[in-house]
Design a protein around this motif. Structure first.
Motif, PDB file in Angstrom:
ATOM      1  N   TYR A 167      -3.461   4.538   5.352  1.00 31.05           N
ATOM      2  CA  TYR A 167      -3.773   5.202   4.080  1.00 31.05           C
ATOM      3  C   TYR A 167      -3.470   6.704   4.133  1.00 31.05           C
ATOM      4  O   TYR A 167      -2.694   7.235   3.335  1.00 31.05           O
ATOM      5  N   LEU A 216      -6.556   1.725  -5.772  1.00 31.11           N
ATOM      6  CA  LEU A 216      -5.737   0.887  -4.891  1.00 31.11           C
ATOM      7  C   LEU A 216      -6.712   0.044  -4.093  1.00 31.11           C
ATOM      8  O   LEU A 216      -7.467   0.567  -3.270  1.00 31.11           O
ATOM      9  N   SER A 217      -6.728  -1.257  -4.370  1.00 32.97           N
ATOM     10  CA  SER A 217      -7.712  -2.155  -3.771  1.00 32.97           C
ATOM     11  C   SER A 217      -7.042  -3.045  -2.735  1.00 32.97           C
ATOM     12  O   SER A 217      -6.296  -3.971  -3.069  1.00 32.97           O
ATOM     13  N   ASP A 218      -7.312  -2.764  -1.474  1.00 33.96           N
ATOM     14  CA  ASP A 218      -6.764  -3.507  -0.346  1.00 33.96           C
ATOM     15  C   ASP A 218      -7.693  -4.686  -0.074  1.00 33.96           C
ATOM     16  O   ASP A 218      -8.770  -4.520   0.503  1.00 33.96           O
ATOM     17  N   ILE A 241      -8.965   4.664  -2.882  1.00 37.63           N
ATOM     18  CA  ILE A 241      -8.507   3.517  -2.098  1.00 37.63           C
ATOM     19  C   ILE A 241      -9.716   2.800  -1.513  1.00 37.63           C
ATOM     20  O   ILE A 241     -10.540   3.411  -0.829  1.00 37.63           O
ATOM     21  N   ASN A 269     -11.044  -0.813   0.621  1.00 36.17           N
ATOM     22  CA  ASN A 269     -10.671  -1.944   1.473  1.00 36.17           C
ATOM     23  C   ASN A 269     -11.861  -2.895   1.513  1.00 36.17           C
ATOM     24  O   ASN A 269     -12.888  -2.580   2.094  1.00 36.17           O
ATOM     25  N   ILE A 274     -10.698   8.185   0.156  1.00 36.51           N
ATOM     26  CA  ILE A 274     -10.707   7.003   1.014  1.00 36.51           C
ATOM     27  C   ILE A 274     -12.070   6.874   1.669  1.00 36.51           C
ATOM     28  O   ILE A 274     -12.849   7.823   1.721  1.00 36.51           O
ATOM     29  N   ILE A 332       0.841  -1.208   0.000  1.00 41.77           N
ATOM     30  CA  ILE A 332       0.000   0.000   0.000  1.00 41.77           C
ATOM     31  C   ILE A 332       0.871   1.251   0.000  1.00 41.77           C
ATOM     32  O   ILE A 332       0.657   2.182  -0.781  1.00 41.77           O
ATOM     33  N   ILE A 379       1.110   4.086  -3.132  1.00 36.03           N
ATOM     34  CA  ILE A 379       0.843   5.512  -2.939  1.00 36.03           C
ATOM     35  C   ILE A 379       2.083   6.330  -3.260  1.00 36.03           C
ATOM     36  O   ILE A 379       2.014   7.359  -3.947  1.00 36.03           O
TER      37      ILE A 379
END
Length: 382
Positions: A125, A197-199, A165, A167, A117, A101, A105
């Motif tokens: 994050y 950004l896929s957590d 982002i 999650n 977010i 992560i 970033i």
């Protein structure tokens, strides 16, 4: 005396997880705050790690990771999500999900770039975005259902939006994204250059027959997404700090430019051990059932108390609302639970920038049966 400069994150303190764990240790409390299992991983996995260490695989791995592990990851993703990643050019082994992560970033967010977010949010994050000069724009999900109003998310998007982002499943709420959520996201990013950004570190811990809808299932999203996962969550080895980032080659090439100066490469014998262990899919396909049994045991044990158990669709965290028990804010209540009732939890307000208090705390149920039994006994006395 010379006045030395402060760091770029001088306003950031110790994480709430470290605070509550320290408080638990000081008060000999059951630690359901920090998200780590208190049981052993599979002996077979440990034996593979021992094997490769003794066989002499103890020097640097390739910067992108050991090919055998990347091939197993690619196979897992294709079997689970029907998405294809080239193991050599589109998968990078990282020192845990958080490093992936951070690196994602660091790679793409520049000064004044905006990053959206969703709160409650994992605490790495926002500081990372700010470290690189970015501006965080937040959508607050609220108890009890933590639904996303995508029209309000759309209002956050501007010409300066660099990244969104996500999650999923969400830590700490336990919510999972639905088909409608992904379709709305597709509409929002269509025709833009916004990155995602896929957590997805809890992808294999989803309950009640629900399906984890990974971003990579959707070609319109996959082509702009850096997807992050964690072996610590997958195989109960959080202390090994190993994960990965899967992304299209054009994004992976840029990601690795930063990765090489961040950690360069990751633990060689552990990568090889994980590769061997992953050849048997049952080692991770049974996680949903394994953790659902723990979730159900905890929920059944607390069903007769004054806690309100919020829905838990995934992760190994259970959210509890306590407003029928106390009118204290969640931080003070969590502290009281730890000191007086010997159960450490995490206050939900710590996952919000503005410290939103909705009288909700988070418990980790990735624990041994006897640990959960003792915690239930203590909490039932309230």
């Amino acid at each position: 005396m010379i006045q030395l400069p402060l760091s770029k994150l001088s306003n950031v303190g110790t994480t709430i997880f470290s605070q509550m764990t320290q408080l638990a240790n000081e008060n000999e409390a059951i630690n359901l705050s920090q998200g780590f299992p208190d049981f052993m991983p599979d002996l077979e996995l440990l034996n593979w790690a021992d094997h490769f260490m003794k066989e002499g695989f103890n020097q640097y791995a390739p910067m992108g990771g050991m090919m055998s592990l990347k091939e197993e990851i690619a196979r897992k993703i294709e079997n689970s999500h029907q998405a294809v990643y080239h193991p050599d050019s589109e998968i990078t082994i990282t020192a845990g999900g958080t490093q992936a992560i951070f690196t994602a970033i660091a790679t793409f967010v520049k000064k004044d770039d905006e990053v959206i977010i969703f709160e409650p949010a994992y605490d790495c994050y926002e500081p990372t975005v700010e470290l690189f000069g970015g501006i965080v724009k937040r959508f607050e999900m609220r108890a009890p259902d933590y639904e996303i109003n995508w029209n309000k998310v759309r209002d956050l998007v501007s010409e300066n939006t660099k990244m969104i982002i996500l999650n999923n499943p969400n830590n700490p709420s336990g919510r999972v994204l639905k088909e409608n959520d992904l379709q709305e996201l597709i509409k929002i990013v269509k025709g833009t250059s916004i990155l995602i950004l896929s957590d997805e570190v809890y992808e294999n811990i989803v309950f009640d027959g629900k399906q984890h809808l990974s971003i990579c299932r959707y070609p319109e999203l996959k082509d702009r997404t850096l997807m992050v996962a964690s072996f610590g969550k997958l195989f109960h080895v959080t202390g090994w700090k190993i994960g990965y980032c899967a992304a299209p080659k054009i994004l992976t090439d840029e990601f690795r430019k930063i990765h090489q100066f961040n950690v360069f490469s990751v633990n060689t014998p552990i990568q090889l051990a994980l590769a061997e262990y992953m050849k048997h899919e049952e080692h991770y396909k049974q996680l949903n059932r394994f953790f659902q049994e723990k979730r159900d045991f905890l929920r059944q044990g607390l069903a007769g108390t004054s806690f309100e158990l919020l829905d838990c669709e995934g992760t190994y965290f259970q959210a509890l609302r306590y407003d029928k028990i106390s009118d204290k804010n969640d931080f003070d209540f969590a502290r009281e639970l730890t000191v007086t009732h010997k159960v450490a939890t995490v206050p939900f307000s710590s996952f919000y920038k503005n410290k939103l208090n909705e009288n909700v705390i988070r418990l980790c149920f990735a624990k041994k049966q006897e640990t959960l039994e003792k915690a239930i006994e203590n909490l039932s006395r309230l």
